[in-house]
Design an enzyme around this catalytic site. Structure first.
Site, mmCIF file in Angstrom:
data_model
loop_
_atom_site.group_PDB
_atom_site.id
_atom_site.type_symbol
_atom_site.label_atom_id
_atom_site.label_comp_id
_atom_site.label_asym_id
_atom_site.label_seq_id
_atom_site.Cartn_x
_atom_site.Cartn_y
_atom_site.Cartn_z
ATOM 1 N N TYR A 92 24.793 -10.226 11.943
ATOM 2 C CA TYR A 92 24.173 -11.383 11.282
ATOM 3 C C TYR A 92 22.973 -11.890 12.088
ATOM 4 O O TYR A 92 21.904 -12.170 11.531
ATOM 5 C CB TYR A 92 25.232 -12.478 11.146
ATOM 6 C CG TYR A 92 24.771 -13.762 10.495
ATOM 7 C CD1 TYR A 92 24.568 -13.840 9.124
ATOM 8 C CD2 TYR A 92 24.590 -14.917 11.254
ATOM 9 C CE1 TYR A 92 24.175 -15.029 8.520
ATOM 10 C CE2 TYR A 92 24.196 -16.114 10.667
ATOM 11 C CZ TYR A 92 23.994 -16.163 9.301
ATOM 12 O OH TYR A 92 23.602 -17.345 8.705
ATOM 13 N N LYS A 99 19.086 -12.079 10.915
ATOM 14 C CA LYS A 99 18.396 -13.371 10.857
ATOM 15 C C LYS A 99 17.209 -13.417 11.820
ATOM 16 O O LYS A 99 16.217 -14.112 11.553
ATOM 17 C CB LYS A 99 19.384 -14.500 11.171
ATOM 18 C CG LYS A 99 20.377 -14.760 10.039
ATOM 19 C CD LYS A 99 19.678 -15.042 8.729
ATOM 20 C CE LYS A 99 20.613 -15.542 7.647
ATOM 21 N NZ LYS A 99 19.911 -15.727 6.356
#
Length: 225
Positions: free
Chosen positions: A169, A173
């Site tokens: 993640y 991001k």
């Protein structure tokens, strides 16, 4: 309803719940016409529910249901905006979910899923939007109008500072930050600002998941934020 964004067309990916829903309702409250997105095959079809909320407030909205990670979805999303409202002024890439684990236990599937929804999907949506934004910018210039369009990509503090158990993640991001900075340079000549918002911990369904829990289905997760 406000007149601030009257006549503007806004697309919000991942707008059936949580942060995306709040952004969609805020934009609609300022007068924008909304293209909403969420998944179409679980519980109460949240994008349609938000559409009904906006219509009840006197606004305009259509829904483009489906997974942003699916091949071909980006074109369908942008075509919904141009087909329903004839333009595109605001684009928010918000859809996403988490699938956490420490690196030694993380599968290729977990890694690929996070890059797919948080980085590849926004890339595809922005790529699909570029011809329309370019054409609109050219038309504005020829007509002597100065119209500034807006893109907001949603990142996370995990992508800026990292977070244990979220290497997939966080990497995705962080990638969206780089994509945003590059596209800001490319699209400045089109009178389009491209910004990124890196949220901290906000209580939604997405943040209720724990690292050792069973991974959420993609469908459930994408509508959580």
């Amino acid at each position: 309803m406000s007149e601030k964004l009257r006549g503007k067309v806004a697309v919000v990916a991942g707008s059936g719940r949580g942060i995306g829903r709040a952004m969609a309702l805020k934009l609609a409250g300022e007068g924008a016409r909304l293209v909403l997105n969420d998944l179409e095959d679980l519980d109460d079809e949240p994008a349609m529910a938000v559409r009904e909320e906006i219509i009840a407030l006197g606004g305009e909205a259509v829904a483009c249901c489906g997974s942003v990670a699916d091949a071909g979805f980006a074109d369908r999303l942008i075509n919904t905006a141009t087909g329903a409202f004839g333009g595109l002024d605001i684009l928010v890439n918000n859809a996403g979910y988490t699938w956490d684990n420490v690196i030694q236990k993380m599968s290729d599937e977990q890694w690929d899923a996070m890059l797919g929804v948080h980085l590849t999907a926004p890339f595809r949506i922005l790529r699909a939007a570029q011809p329309m934004i370019r054409a609109l910018s050219r038309a504005d210039s020829e007509a002597g109008r100065c119209v500034v369009r807006k893109v907001v990509n949603v990142s996370s503090v995990s992508g800026v500072f990292g977070n244990a158990g979220q290497v997939n993640y966080a990497a995705a991001k962080a990638g969206i930050v780089g994509l945003t900075m590059t596209l800001a340079k490319e699209w400045g000549r089109l009178n389009t600002t491209v910004n990124c918002v890196a949220h901290g911990l906000i209580r939604t369904r997405m943040t209720e998941a724990t690292a050792d829990a069973a991974p959420p289905s993609r469908c459930r997760g994408e509508r959580s934020r």
